[in-house]
Each structure stands twice: as structure tokens, then as C-alpha cells.
Motif scaffolding. Sequence first.
Motif, PDB file in Angstrom:
ATOM      1  N   GLU A  47       0.858  -1.196   0.000  1.00  0.00           N
ATOM      2  CA  GLU A  47       0.000   0.000   0.000  1.00  0.00           C
ATOM      3  C   GLU A  47       0.892   1.244   0.000  1.00  0.00           C
ATOM      4  O   GLU A  47       1.825   1.350   0.805  1.00  0.00           O
ATOM      5  CB  GLU A  47      -0.894  -0.002   1.230  1.00  0.00           C
ATOM      6  N   TYR A  83      -7.668   2.307  -6.390  1.00  0.00           N
ATOM      7  CA  TYR A  83      -8.950   1.717  -6.007  1.00  0.00           C
ATOM      8  C   TYR A  83      -9.656   2.570  -4.951  1.00  0.00           C
ATOM      9  O   TYR A  83      -9.132   3.586  -4.484  1.00  0.00           O
ATOM     10  CB  TYR A  83      -8.737   0.307  -5.461  1.00  0.00           C
ATOM     11  N   LYS A  84     -10.842   2.097  -4.579  1.00  0.00           N
ATOM     12  CA  LYS A  84     -11.605   2.743  -3.508  1.00  0.00           C
ATOM     13  C   LYS A  84     -12.417   1.675  -2.801  1.00  0.00           C
ATOM     14  O   LYS A  84     -13.022   0.811  -3.452  1.00  0.00           O
ATOM     15  CB  LYS A  84     -12.531   3.828  -4.081  1.00  0.00           C
ATOM     16  N   ASP A  85     -12.414   1.723  -1.473  1.00  0.00           N
ATOM     17  CA  ASP A  85     -13.211   0.780  -0.702  1.00  0.00           C
ATOM     18  C   ASP A  85     -14.690   0.962  -1.014  1.00  0.00           C
ATOM     19  O   ASP A  85     -15.174   2.082  -1.202  1.00  0.00           O
ATOM     20  CB  ASP A  85     -12.971   0.980   0.799  1.00  0.00           C
ATOM     21  N   CYS A  95     -13.205  -3.203  -7.530  1.00  0.00           N
ATOM     22  CA  CYS A  95     -11.901  -2.869  -6.927  1.00  0.00           C
ATOM     23  C   CYS A  95     -11.478  -3.955  -5.940  1.00  0.00           C
ATOM     24  O   CYS A  95     -10.301  -4.348  -5.898  1.00  0.00           O
ATOM     25  CB  CYS A  95     -11.976  -1.518  -6.220  1.00  0.00           C
ATOM     26  N   LYS A  96     -12.435  -4.424  -5.150  1.00  0.00           N
ATOM     27  CA  LYS A  96     -12.131  -5.491  -4.192  1.00  0.00           C
ATOM     28  C   LYS A  96     -11.726  -6.764  -4.922  1.00  0.00           C
ATOM     29  O   LYS A  96     -10.777  -7.465  -4.510  1.00  0.00           O
ATOM     30  CB  LYS A  96     -13.350  -5.746  -3.310  1.00  0.00           C
ATOM     31  N   ASN A 144      -8.204  -6.356  -6.276  1.00  0.00           N
ATOM     32  CA  ASN A 144      -7.234  -6.449  -5.179  1.00  0.00           C
ATOM     33  C   ASN A 144      -6.954  -7.906  -4.807  1.00  0.00           C
ATOM     34  O   ASN A 144      -5.808  -8.287  -4.546  1.00  0.00           O
ATOM     35  CB  ASN A 144      -7.736  -5.682  -3.960  1.00  0.00           C
ATOM     36  N   VAL A 158      -5.324   4.051  -2.489  1.00  0.00           N
ATOM     37  CA  VAL A 158      -6.684   4.594  -2.503  1.00  0.00           C
ATOM     38  C   VAL A 158      -6.690   5.847  -3.381  1.00  0.00           C
ATOM     39  O   VAL A 158      -5.785   6.687  -3.294  1.00  0.00           O
ATOM     40  CB  VAL A 158      -7.149   4.922  -1.073  1.00  0.00           C
TER      41      VAL A 158
END
Length: 238
Positions: free
Chosen positions: A97, A121-123, A128-129, A132, A151
Motif C-alpha cells: 500500500e 482503487y476505492k473501498d 476494486c475489491k 485487489n 486509494v
Amino acid sequence: MQNQNEDTEWNDALRRHNIIPQKEKEVTEEDIIDMVENTIQSKQDGKQLGDMSLDELNDKEDDIDEDDERMFEEYRRQRMAELRAQQLKARFGEVAEISKVDYVTQVNNAGEGVWVVLHIYKDGIPLCKLVNNYLCNLARKFPATKFLRSVSSVCIPNYPDKNLPTIFVYFEGELKKQWVGPLALGGMSLKQDELEWLLSQAGAVQSDIEKPERPEVDDVLMKAVRQSRINNEDSDDD
């Protein structure tokens, strides 16, 4: 007269019937290394050279005759090169990260011969998940490639969510490939094999995976238009 050393069907047939002598096997670099190992192994008990550390190789050098010294030195240089290559290959192996302040160090100054895969990405965004998760698996599979993620709001202020996920591929600090947005990656139907293939095509990973087959998706709109045309033609005939 035909050269007996040529690789031809005629010569092969003659060799099978012992009309001409068998072709001598070419001595390869691997054969030379084997000869070195056998020569040294015949003069000592214990480990094979391939199982020795560099310190053990250095200690063993005192027991070698002058005639074998040159070959032994060449073997030791090769072993050192192999060990350095193994260390380089295993230098990564996970997704790190980073933030905006890390970008220059981790991406632009990643090092000579280093490929970098950066995921923006973005939570809360399912794709995106998914990406990852795939990248974590690929990072372990290809430890010679540096895998990073960041992020979007931390790395690129005001970066639009419609562009997520975004994947950048760099080599020695230079951008080589990018995929921006879900459509570029195929949406939630993206498979890990497909992502690996994309990265291999960009040069980021050394993979022999073939392009995965995607099932054809029916275009509902076009299908409806074609059906409407057929119905209209039938009505005109009536």
C-alpha cells in the motif's frame, strides 16, 4: 560427396544401419558444468557443488588442482549469478500500500529492470475489491514484479469514481500500459486468468498463459431490432 555430419533424413537412415558413424554429440555448457562437478566430486566427499554456499565453494577452492582451477572459477561465477538472480526474483511477492508521497520512490525509482503494477482503487467498489484479491494472488505468483495499490483519494485527489478501478503498468519508471474503468477490465465477470493475461501482454509478468475464452454475450437490443424487422416484413407481405 554429401557431408556425413549434416542432419538429413538420408544421413539418419545411413546411421541407423551403421553405414556411416553416429554423429558426435555437441558439448553444451551444461555438459561442461557436469564435468566440473564430476571431477571435483571424485576428489572429495560430501555435498555436491550445487548444494554448497559461496563460503563452502571458497573453502573448497584450496583442494582443487591447478588444471581444474579455471573451470572451478567459471562455475563459481555462474553460481553467484544464479544466487543474485534468485534474490532479485524473490524481492517482492506481495501487494504494498502506498500514498502520494511514496509514488516517486516506489514507482519512478523502482529500479533497473523492475516492472511495477499499480492499482488505484476505492473501498466499497466491488470490482476494486475483486481486482485487489486477484493482484494479491498474482503478486505471490510473480515475485519479480512489484505490485502496489493506493486509494484514489490518497494518491490522486479528485479522481472520479467512474474511472475505478484503474491499473497502471510501469517499467523503469515509464508508463507502459493502463486500464481505466470497469469496462476496460470487463466488469465483474473479470477472471484472474484474464487479468494475468492482460499483464503478460503488457510485459509486467512472464506468463505462458493463453488468452482466456470469454462466452459470447447476446446483444438484447440488436436482437430485438432484428426481430422487429422480421415482424414488419411479415406484416408488409400480408
